[in-house]
Design a protein around this motif. Structure first.
Motif, PDB file in Angstrom:
ATOM      1  N   ALA A   2      -2.802  -0.397  -2.597  1.00  0.00           N
ATOM      2  CA  ALA A   2      -2.832   1.017  -2.217  1.00  0.00           C
ATOM      3  C   ALA A   2      -1.883   1.288  -1.058  1.00  0.00           C
ATOM      4  N   ARG A   3      -1.361   2.494  -1.036  1.00  0.00           N
ATOM      5  CA  ARG A   3      -0.526   2.929   0.090  1.00  0.00           C
ATOM      6  C   ARG A   3      -1.411   3.111   1.312  1.00  0.00           C
ATOM      7  N   GLU A   4      -0.846   2.849   2.475  1.00  0.00           N
ATOM      8  CA  GLU A   4      -1.581   3.014   3.726  1.00  0.00           C
ATOM      9  C   GLU A   4      -1.447   4.457   4.192  1.00  0.00           C
ATOM     10  N   LEU A   5      -2.569   5.047   4.611  1.00  0.00           N
ATOM     11  CA  LEU A   5      -2.597   6.408   5.136  1.00  0.00           C
ATOM     12  C   LEU A   5      -2.882   6.315   6.624  1.00  0.00           C
ATOM     13  N   VAL A   6      -1.940   6.799   7.438  1.00  0.00           N
ATOM     14  CA  VAL A   6      -1.984   6.640   8.895  1.00  0.00           C
ATOM     15  C   VAL A   6      -2.027   8.009   9.560  1.00  0.00           C
ATOM     16  N   TRP A   7      -3.016   8.226  10.435  1.00  0.00           N
ATOM     17  CA  TRP A   7      -2.994   9.433  11.275  1.00  0.00           C
ATOM     18  C   TRP A   7      -2.318   9.050  12.575  1.00  0.00           C
ATOM     19  N   VAL A 112      -5.356  13.296  -2.955  1.00  0.00           N
ATOM     20  CA  VAL A 112      -4.902  12.370  -1.910  1.00  0.00           C
ATOM     21  C   VAL A 112      -5.258  10.941  -2.304  1.00  0.00           C
ATOM     22  N   ALA A 113      -6.470  10.732  -2.791  1.00  0.00           N
ATOM     23  CA  ALA A 113      -6.895   9.395  -3.218  1.00  0.00           C
ATOM     24  C   ALA A 113      -5.993   8.865  -4.330  1.00  0.00           C
ATOM     25  N   ALA A 114      -5.626   9.712  -5.273  1.00  0.00           N
ATOM     26  CA  ALA A 114      -4.741   9.298  -6.363  1.00  0.00           C
ATOM     27  C   ALA A 114      -3.349   8.947  -5.833  1.00  0.00           C
ATOM     28  N   LEU A 115      -2.837   9.742  -4.899  1.00  0.00           N
ATOM     29  CA  LEU A 115      -1.538   9.463  -4.296  1.00  0.00           C
ATOM     30  C   LEU A 115      -1.542   8.098  -3.619  1.00  0.00           C
ATOM     31  N   LYS A 116      -2.620   7.788  -2.917  1.00  0.00           N
ATOM     32  CA  LYS A 116      -2.724   6.495  -2.229  1.00  0.00           C
ATOM     33  C   LYS A 116      -2.663   5.324  -3.203  1.00  0.00           C
ATOM     34  N   GLN A 117      -3.093   5.522  -4.419  1.00  0.00           N
ATOM     35  CA  GLN A 117      -3.103   4.442  -5.411  1.00  0.00           C
ATOM     36  C   GLN A 117      -1.734   4.221  -6.046  1.00  0.00           C
ATOM     37  N   GLY A 118      -0.805   5.120  -5.795  1.00  0.00           N
ATOM     38  CA  GLY A 118       0.530   5.000  -6.379  1.00  0.00           C
ATOM     39  C   GLY A 118       1.403   4.014  -5.625  1.00  0.00           C
ATOM     40  N   ASP A 119       2.639   3.906  -6.063  1.00  0.00           N
ATOM     41  CA  ASP A 119       3.611   3.016  -5.430  1.00  0.00           C
ATOM     42  C   ASP A 119       4.191   3.684  -4.191  1.00  0.00           C
ATOM     43  N   GLY A 120       4.596   2.848  -3.250  1.00  0.00           N
ATOM     44  CA  GLY A 120       5.251   3.349  -2.043  1.00  0.00           C
ATOM     45  C   GLY A 120       4.620   2.779  -0.802  1.00  0.00           C
ATOM     46  N   GLY A 121       5.202   3.114   0.325  1.00  0.00           N
ATOM     47  CA  GLY A 121       4.746   2.597   1.604  1.00  0.00           C
ATOM     48  C   GLY A 121       3.833   3.567   2.325  1.00  0.00           C
ATOM     49  N   LEU A 131      -7.844  18.022   8.408  1.00  0.00           N
ATOM     50  CA  LEU A 131      -7.535  17.176   7.255  1.00  0.00           C
ATOM     51  C   LEU A 131      -7.897  15.726   7.559  1.00  0.00           C
ATOM     52  N   ALA A 132      -7.550  15.239   8.737  1.00  0.00           N
ATOM     53  CA  ALA A 132      -7.848  13.850   9.103  1.00  0.00           C
ATOM     54  C   ALA A 132      -9.354  13.576   9.074  1.00  0.00           C
ATOM     55  N   ARG A 133     -10.153  14.518   9.596  1.00  0.00           N
ATOM     56  CA  ARG A 133     -11.614  14.332   9.563  1.00  0.00           C
ATOM     57  C   ARG A 133     -12.117  14.272   8.119  1.00  0.00           C
ATOM     58  N   ALA A 136     -11.034  10.967   6.608  1.00  0.00           N
ATOM     59  CA  ALA A 136     -11.808   9.866   7.187  1.00  0.00           C
ATOM     60  C   ALA A 136     -13.203   9.828   6.582  1.00  0.00           C
ATOM     61  N   ASP A 137     -13.818  10.987   6.410  1.00  0.00           N
ATOM     62  CA  ASP A 137     -15.151  11.054   5.795  1.00  0.00           C
ATOM     63  C   ASP A 137     -15.125  10.550   4.352  1.00  0.00           C
ATOM     64  N   ALA A 138     -13.971  10.653   3.698  1.00  0.00           N
ATOM     65  CA  ALA A 138     -13.818  10.175   2.324  1.00  0.00           C
ATOM     66  C   ALA A 138     -13.299   8.730   2.282  1.00  0.00           C
ATOM     67  N   ALA A 139     -13.248   8.073   3.447  1.00  0.00           N
ATOM     68  CA  ALA A 139     -12.786   6.678   3.572  1.00  0.00           C
ATOM     69  C   ALA A 139     -11.346   6.499   3.080  1.00  0.00           C
ATOM     70  N   LEU A 140     -10.475   7.461   3.394  1.00  0.00           N
ATOM     71  CA  LEU A 140      -9.085   7.379   2.965  1.00  0.00           C
ATOM     72  C   LEU A 140      -8.113   7.058   4.094  1.00  0.00           C
ATOM     73  N   ILE A 141      -8.510   7.225   5.353  1.00  0.00           N
ATOM     74  CA  ILE A 141      -7.637   6.882   6.478  1.00  0.00           C
ATOM     75  C   ILE A 141      -7.706   5.368   6.688  1.00  0.00           C
ATOM     76  N   ASP A 142      -6.539   4.747   6.827  1.00  0.00           N
ATOM     77  CA  ASP A 142      -6.470   3.298   7.012  1.00  0.00           C
ATOM     78  C   ASP A 142      -6.144   2.880   8.441  1.00  0.00           C
ATOM     79  N   ARG A 143      -5.479   3.775   9.185  1.00  0.00           N
ATOM     80  CA  ARG A 143      -5.047   3.401  10.536  1.00  0.00           C
ATOM     81  C   ARG A 143      -4.908   4.650  11.394  1.00  0.00           C
TER      82      ARG A 143
END
Length: 191
Positions: A2-7, A112-121, A131-133, A136-143
């Protein structure tokens, strides 16, 4: 993988992320980043992020604030051709800024969850506290890449939810303190 999602962003010591650049952004205590002594080393994280960013993500309000400025900014020229995603259920396609590289509206957390599963950095979120909150509540923020400033603001938009929720452990990846009181704290979300 999965792609990393960073705030990434600036935060007051009491957790406010509202209006770091000026009062025109809406908070009466706005401009708190600019009122802290400027030390280039305290902002080196922003340059490091440029090298790692493969896409940008914004909430609607942050997009509407950043896009008109960043699209023509020499300081943000490296972002121009990167893919950009705006998460909004209300933004119209015709409201997107022309000439700022590929732009796509995502309508839901599921998008957003589907985008994270795609290719890329790594995808970096700038501003966009609401949006970040939600992510985060959906467990999508990684860093979280935080620059914490030595100021207390009291009220204002916060990055982290005040709602009662499950404990979320973080791992401190990197930290540094600077002579102007700014603290760099990079946390990985533990799953």
């Amino acid at each position: 993988m999965a792609r990393e999602l960073v705030w990434t962003g600036f935060m007051s010591l009491d957790g406010v992320v509202d209006s770091p650049g000026g009062v025109e952004e809406g908070h009466p205590g706005g401009g708190w980043v600019l009122s802290t002594e400027f030390l280039p080393e305290a902002f080196a994280l922003k340059g490091e992020e440029l090298e790692e960013t493969t896409a940008l993500m914004f909430g609607r309000r942050s997009y509407e604030a950043f896009a008109p400025v960043w699209a023509g900014s020499e300081d943000h020229a490296a972002y121009k051709d990167l893919p950009k995603y705006v998460v909004s259920s209300s933004l119209d396609e015709d409201a997107l800024i022309d000439g700022w590289g590929p732009l796509q509206i995502l309508r839901s957390v599921e998008d957003v969850a589907a985008l994270k599963q795609g290719d890329g950095g790594a995808i970096f979120i700038h501003g966009s506290a609401e949006l970040a909150r939600t992510l985060a509540d959906a467990a999508l923020i990684d860093r979280y890449n935080l620059l914490v400033f030595p100021v207390l603001l009291g009220a204002g938009k916060r990055l982290f939810s005040a709602e009662d929720r499950q404990r979320q452990q973080l791992h401190l990846r990197e930290s540094e303190a600077y002579a102007n009181g700014v603290m760099k704290s990079i946390y990985d979300v533990i799953r």
